[in-house]
Structures are given as C-alpha cells and as structure tokens.
Design a protein around this motif. Structure first.
Motif, PDB file in Angstrom:
ATOM      1  N   CYS A 356       1.257  -1.093   0.209  1.00  0.00           N
ATOM      2  CA  CYS A 356      -0.399  -0.210   0.027  1.00  0.00           C
ATOM      3  C   CYS A 356       0.989   1.005   0.022  1.00  0.00           C
ATOM      4  CB  CYS A 356      -0.901   0.086   1.045  1.00  0.00           C
ATOM      5  SG  CYS A 356      -1.747   1.776   1.259  1.00  0.00           S
ATOM      6  N   GLU A 357       1.937   1.523   0.912  1.00  0.00           N
ATOM      7  CA  GLU A 357       2.367   2.579   1.267  1.00  0.00           C
ATOM      8  C   GLU A 357       3.750   2.207  -0.227  1.00  0.00           C
ATOM      9  OE1 GLU A 357       1.890   2.496   5.852  1.00  0.00           O
ATOM     10  OE2 GLU A 357       3.801   1.345   4.956  1.00  0.00           O
ATOM     11  N   LEU A 358       3.707   1.621  -0.213  1.00  0.00           N
ATOM     12  CA  LEU A 358       4.956   1.851  -2.089  1.00  0.00           C
ATOM     13  C   LEU A 358       4.282   2.842  -2.739  1.00  0.00           C
ATOM     14  CD1 LEU A 358       7.195  -1.419  -2.151  1.00  0.00           C
ATOM     15  CD2 LEU A 358       7.864   0.577  -1.731  1.00  0.00           C
ATOM     16  N   LEU A 359       2.703   1.943  -3.340  1.00  0.00           N
ATOM     17  CA  LEU A 359       2.029   2.494  -4.070  1.00  0.00           C
ATOM     18  C   LEU A 359       1.257   4.254  -3.459  1.00  0.00           C
ATOM     19  CD1 LEU A 359      -0.017  -0.401  -5.267  1.00  0.00           C
ATOM     20  CD2 LEU A 359       2.629   0.498  -6.272  1.00  0.00           C
ATOM     21  N   TRP A 360       1.068   4.722  -2.502  1.00  0.00           N
ATOM     22  CA  TRP A 360      -0.055   5.575  -2.137  1.00  0.00           C
ATOM     23  C   TRP A 360       0.306   6.624  -1.266  1.00  0.00           C
ATOM     24  CZ3 TRP A 360      -4.256   6.803  -3.896  1.00  0.00           C
ATOM     25  CH2 TRP A 360      -5.127   5.862  -4.427  1.00  0.00           C
ATOM     26  N   SER A 361       2.146   6.571  -0.756  1.00  0.00           N
ATOM     27  CA  SER A 361       2.747   7.419   0.256  1.00  0.00           C
ATOM     28  C   SER A 361       3.153   8.606  -0.611  1.00  0.00           C
ATOM     29  CB  SER A 361       3.261   6.883   1.006  1.00  0.00           C
ATOM     30  OG  SER A 361       3.457   6.174   1.961  1.00  0.00           O
ATOM     31  N   ASP A 362       3.404   9.791   0.467  1.00  0.00           N
ATOM     32  CA  ASP A 362       3.800  11.226   0.405  1.00  0.00           C
ATOM     33  C   ASP A 362       5.082  11.696   0.746  1.00  0.00           C
ATOM     34  OD1 ASP A 362       1.786  11.498  -2.804  1.00  0.00           O
ATOM     35  OD2 ASP A 362       0.421  11.471  -1.659  1.00  0.00           O
ATOM     36  N   ARG A 369       5.388  11.370  10.535  1.00  0.00           N
ATOM     37  CA  ARG A 369       4.593  11.023   9.789  1.00  0.00           C
ATOM     38  C   ARG A 369       3.742  12.015  10.064  1.00  0.00           C
ATOM     39  NH1 ARG A 369       8.442   6.185  11.010  1.00  0.00           N
ATOM     40  NH2 ARG A 369       9.347   5.424   9.359  1.00  0.00           N
ATOM     41  N   ALA A 370       2.384  11.610   8.989  1.00  0.00           N
ATOM     42  CA  ALA A 370       1.191  12.292   9.092  1.00  0.00           C
ATOM     43  C   ALA A 370      -0.106  11.497   8.182  1.00  0.00           C
ATOM     44  CB  ALA A 370       1.031  13.703   8.873  1.00  0.00           C
ATOM     45  N   PRO A 371      -1.120  11.293   8.856  1.00  0.00           N
ATOM     46  CA  PRO A 371      -2.021  10.676   8.387  1.00  0.00           C
ATOM     47  C   PRO A 371      -2.091  11.034   6.244  1.00  0.00           C
ATOM     48  CG  PRO A 371      -2.835  11.782  10.007  1.00  0.00           C
ATOM     49  CD  PRO A 371      -1.400  12.543  10.053  1.00  0.00           C
ATOM     50  N   SER A 372      -1.835  10.614   5.881  1.00  0.00           N
ATOM     51  CA  SER A 372      -2.028  10.313   4.047  1.00  0.00           C
ATOM     52  C   SER A 372      -3.020  11.639   3.636  1.00  0.00           C
ATOM     53  CB  SER A 372      -2.165   9.082   3.093  1.00  0.00           C
ATOM     54  OG  SER A 372      -2.019  10.053   1.345  1.00  0.00           O
ATOM     55  N   LYS A 373      -2.646  12.437   3.303  1.00  0.00           N
ATOM     56  CA  LYS A 373      -3.829  13.220   2.179  1.00  0.00           C
ATOM     57  C   LYS A 373      -4.771  13.096   1.481  1.00  0.00           C
ATOM     58  CE  LYS A 373      -0.061  14.546  -1.574  1.00  0.00           C
ATOM     59  NZ  LYS A 373       0.543  16.369  -1.411  1.00  0.00           N
ATOM     60  N   ARG A 374      -4.650  11.477   1.156  1.00  0.00           N
ATOM     61  CA  ARG A 374      -5.002  10.704  -0.262  1.00  0.00           C
ATOM     62  C   ARG A 374      -6.587   9.858   0.298  1.00  0.00           C
ATOM     63  NH1 ARG A 374      -2.560  11.240  -4.926  1.00  0.00           N
ATOM     64  NH2 ARG A 374      -0.639  11.643  -4.725  1.00  0.00           N
ATOM     65  N   GLY A 375      -5.897   9.610   2.190  1.00  0.00           N
ATOM     66  CA  GLY A 375      -6.881   8.637   2.592  1.00  0.00           C
ATOM     67  C   GLY A 375      -6.116   7.222   2.602  1.00  0.00           C
ATOM     68  N   VAL A 376      -4.917   6.808   2.025  1.00  0.00           N
ATOM     69  CA  VAL A 376      -4.288   5.711   2.113  1.00  0.00           C
ATOM     70  C   VAL A 376      -2.817   5.839   1.693  1.00  0.00           C
ATOM     71  CG1 VAL A 376      -4.639   5.525  -0.410  1.00  0.00           C
ATOM     72  CG2 VAL A 376      -4.704   3.215   1.515  1.00  0.00           C
ATOM     73  N   GLY A 377      -2.397   5.759   2.833  1.00  0.00           N
ATOM     74  CA  GLY A 377      -0.578   5.592   2.955  1.00  0.00           C
ATOM     75  C   GLY A 377      -0.197   5.867   3.619  1.00  0.00           C
ATOM     76  N   VAL A 378       0.803   6.848   3.990  1.00  0.00           N
ATOM     77  CA  VAL A 378       1.084   7.907   4.997  1.00  0.00           C
ATOM     78  C   VAL A 378       2.063   8.346   4.423  1.00  0.00           C
ATOM     79  CG1 VAL A 378       1.523   6.211   6.493  1.00  0.00           C
ATOM     80  CG2 VAL A 378       3.781   6.521   5.544  1.00  0.00           C
ATOM     81  N   GLN A 379       2.149  10.259   4.752  1.00  0.00           N
ATOM     82  CA  GLN A 379       3.498  11.274   5.040  1.00  0.00           C
ATOM     83  C   GLN A 379       4.236  10.424   5.424  1.00  0.00           C
ATOM     84  OE1 GLN A 379      -0.722  14.054   3.329  1.00  0.00           O
ATOM     85  NE2 GLN A 379       1.645  15.424   4.657  1.00  0.00           N
ATOM     86  N   PHE A 380       5.483  10.577   4.773  1.00  0.00           N
ATOM     87  CA  PHE A 380       6.464  10.794   5.456  1.00  0.00           C
ATOM     88  C   PHE A 380       7.354  11.675   5.135  1.00  0.00           C
ATOM     89  CE2 PHE A 380       6.863   9.323   1.273  1.00  0.00           C
ATOM     90  CZ  PHE A 380       8.351   9.534   0.662  1.00  0.00           C
TER      91      PHE A 380
END
Length: 471
Positions: A356-362, A369-380
């Motif tokens: 999931c994170e390989l495909l969605w994180s920013d 870290r923070a919750p993702s703006k996309r609703g999936v993955g993480v912000q790092f």
C-alpha cells in the motif's frame, strides 16, 4: 493517481492556538472577513486554481471554523486535486456542523468512491435521495453506485478458488483479424521493431489495433512480469545512459514527445516508467499498448512499475543505490529491500502495509509522519527518508505520484525526488513534465523539463467512469 502541488499542509494547520473554540467567540468582523475570503476562494476555484482556492478556504476556516460551507467548498477543491483523504475529512466536518448540508454528502461520497469504499459512498448517496426524492442527479448517482456494489458482490460470489484469470482461459487463436485491416502486424505472434514503429504511427493517426494482437501482447507481457520479483534490480553499466519517467496518465502525444527528445527505447537507451501509465488522459490504450510492446521488445532494458496488472513489480533498485517506487516510504522504520522483494503483489492493494505504502505514500517537508492527504498510505518526512536510506545503504529514492510545476521536485535534502511526466495534467494544471537521466558511473540525476504538445481534440477523462464527473 496524481495530486496537485502546494496544498499538503492546509488541513493540518487548523489545530493552532489561534482557532476559535466556540461560535460565540467569533467576532462579527471575523465572520464578515471570513465570508469575503470565501468569495475570493470561489473565484480561484472557478478559474481552476485549486491550490489558491484551498489556501483561501483555509484562511476563512481559521477565522470562523463553524460554517459548513467553508469545509464543503474546500472538500470540493481537494477532490479536484485528488487529495481524497483531506476531502473526506472536510466533508465529514461539514456534516458535523450541519447534518442537512446536502453538498457535503456528495463530497464525502465522491471521496469514498475514489478510495474504493463503495458501500460508504452508497450510504451518502442514499441519504441525499431520501432528502431529495425528486432529485434526478442524486438518483442517477445512487443507482450507479448501487450497480458497482452489486457487481463487486456478484464477482466475489462467483470467484473460483482456483483463481484462474482471463489470460489463462482466453482462446486467442479464435480471434479473427478483419480482412480490411491495414495496420501493423505481429511477426509470428512476436513484437518486432518494425511493429512498434508502425504501431506508434497508427496510434498517432488514431487507428486501432485488432483484439487478437492486443490479447497476444497482454498475455506475453503478463508472462514476463510473473517471472519478476516484487523488487527488480537493474544494473546500469558504466557510461551507459538510463532514463526514469514518472506518470504518463494516458497522455500519448506527450509520451511520444519524450521519445522524440530522449530517443526511442532500445538496448542502448533503456527506460523505467514509474506507474500511472493510464487514466485521466484520453489516450490510455495507446499508452499502455505502446509501453507493453516495448517491454516485449526489450525485456531486460525496458521496465514498468505497478499500475495495471497485479503482476507488475512494486519497485526497482538501480545499481543497488537508487530505489524507485510510485508512491513512497513506510509507516515502519525497519522495512528493508528484502522485505519489499518478498512482498506478495498478485492482488489489489490493501489499505496498509508495504505494498500500500509503496504505491500511495507521499513525502512531507516536516519531520516524522502524518496521515495521508489521499486517505491511504502515509506522509513521511526527511528523517524517515534518512533512516531508510541508511538502513538499506542507498543514495536516494525516486518516486512519482504527484504533479509538480517543473515536472520534478527535490525534497529531504535532495534524497527524495519526485518525477512527473504528464505536462499540463488533465489539460488544466499548466505544469511541465520531466524525466531523469543518470549514467552507470554517475548516479547524479539530470532533469529535463518540457511543455505539453498538441493532441487530437478529445477531452481528458472522456472515457472515464461517470463518477469522475463528481471530482
């Protein structure tokens, strides 16, 4: 999916000390000023300047966070920039303030649709139809969403335990090429240089490839991808050039412009395309079939990262020093390259974990870290990147997934690079595209930015799901 630049932190700034804590604490002057700023935001929105619209809505919210429409409008702007997680949060905040604010149900349903949460979306569309039983638009959206839910349930019910895919059952030889077809031909079922060159020209003229050839290419490509690990190691020889491209998003004529500037793929001119080959632009079939044809032509010199087909690799590692993935890094500091290589990928992405994170994180500029703006993955943040690089003895990471003004961006001290190759994304964003060149003995990235080129008069997303009209 690509998100627009510059709006990562607006939704995170509202926990500051200056926010009013109850409606009575908001002065009349602040209420008036907030409404003026909201009107300024609406002008930016109408002009498709969603980044500045978000900034203005956020300022209005900071002055008066008790108006449902402010959150609802910003939710809509987040939808347009594909920040579906933020859109979902804002729509829910709007409904907490005013449960009768119908637009917020639409916004929340749209965000849930984009995130694949169709049952939750259906509940919100149902709520709208109950309040507005004569609203034809609401009824259409409810019916379409209901069809999707039923289709998913049906597909799940009839799924075989054997898990056979269509590629294993289709009878390619039974497919017939029409006698009047005058386009490119496979040679004994094999992709050749002449075939790819002719295919490019045929697609430029908006011609089609016969279903038989399409199926042959798909099945042969699947066989190659199935034989690869989830993490593919690439060795670039000394002095040899290697090119990394980001999102293409169905912008076929911009893809051809890359080949015009940088040369067509070959054993001497290898490429890696880092996901999001299709969708949004209206020439997705042309893009994916051209890329897959090159994969068949140069299987050891042309690489594609996960976007379509469950068997596409999740990441690539160049000369054991550069990790390239579509999205980003992880919620866990202990992830290794070996963990990525062992990740099972023949499935749809889960809501969490390595795949999931390989495909969605920013990436984000601040540490942690923070919750993702996309609703999936993480912000790092930069500290997360530094730890990952040190643990895995890497120099830097390259990812895509986000629109950037110049087509690329360096973050985290140059250790996290974004490359995005779809200029003027959706014919509206005005961004440049870019690609990266490296050589085997000099892994320093060299960037080429470029403007969009003309294409036939077909609007973006012309063939997309009708629900994209909500975004």
């Amino acid at each position: 999916m690509a998100t627009a630049m510059g709006n990562e932190n607006a939704a995170m700034e509202e926990s500051g000390d200056n926010m009013p804590t109850d409606p009575d604490s908001v002065s009349d002057d602040d209420k008036k000023r907030a409404d003026e700023i909201k009107e300024e935001a609406n002008v930016f929105f109408k002009n498709e300047d969603y980044t500045n619209a978000i900034d203005k809505y956020s300022k209005a919210i900071k002055l008066n966070p008790f108006v449902a429409a402010y959150f609802g409008n910003r939710s809509f702007a987040y939808l347009r920039t594909e920040c579906f997680g933020y859109a979902l949060t804002d729509a829910s905040k709007a409904l907490n303030l005013d449960k009768n604010y119908i637009k917020a149900y639409y916004r929340r349903a749209s965000a849930n649709m984009a995130l694949g949460k169709f049952k939750l979306a259906l509940k919100d569309f149902e709520a709208v139809t109950k309040v507005r039983p004569n609203d034809k638009d609401a009824r259409v959206k409810y019916n379409e969403c209901n069809k999707i839910c039923k289709r998913i349930a049906f597909e799940k019910a009839i799924a075989s335990d054997e898990g056979k895919c269509l590629a294993d059952t289709i009878d390619i030889e039974s497919l017939v090429i029409e006698a009047n077809y005058d386009g490119p031909h496979l040679q004994d079922g094999t992709v050749t240089v002449d075939f790819v060159n002719s295919l490019i020209e045929a697609y430029k003229d908006q011609k089609k490839l016969p279903k038989k050839y399409v199926c042959q290419i798909l099945v042969q490509a699947k066989k190659i991808f199935c034989e690869q690990d989830s993490l593919v190691y690439i060795d670039v020889p000394s002095k040899a050039k290697f090119t990394i491209c980001g999102d293409i998003h169905g912008q076929y004529y911009d893809l051809l412009n890359i080949f015009q500037m940088n040369g067509k793929p070959s054993e001497e001119n290898p490429y890696l395309f880092n996901g999001d080959f299709v969708d949004r632009g209206s020439f997705s079939v042309e893009c994916i079939m051209t890329l897959l044809s090159y994969k068949l032509l140069y299987p050891k010199h042309f690489f594609m990262a996960r976007e379509v087909f469950n068997w596409l690799p999740l990441a690539h590692c160049i000369n054991k020093k550069i990790l390239v993935m579509h999205g980003g890094l992880f919620s866990n500091d202990e992830v290794t390259l070996d963990d990525i290589s062992k990740t099972y990928r023949n499935k749809q992405p889960p809501d969490s974990g390595i795949m999931c994170e390989l495909l969605w994180s920013d990436p984000q500029p601040q540490a942690g870290r923070a919750p993702s703006k996309r609703g999936v993955g993480v912000q790092f943040g930069p500290d997360v990147t530094a730890k990952f690089l040190e643990l895995n003895k890497l120099d830097y990471v390259v990812r895509s997934h986000e629109v950037k003004n110049e087509g690329y961006e360096l973050m985290h001290g140059g250790k996290c690079i974004t490359v995005f190759s779809a200029p003027n994304y959706c014919d509206t964003m005005g961004n440049k595209g870019a690609f990266i060149n490296i050589t085997g003995d000099d892994l320093t990235p060299k960037f080429t930015s470029y403007e969009s080129v003309p294409h036939p008069n077909v609007k973006p997303m012309a063939y997309a799901n009708p629900f994209f009209g909500l975004f």
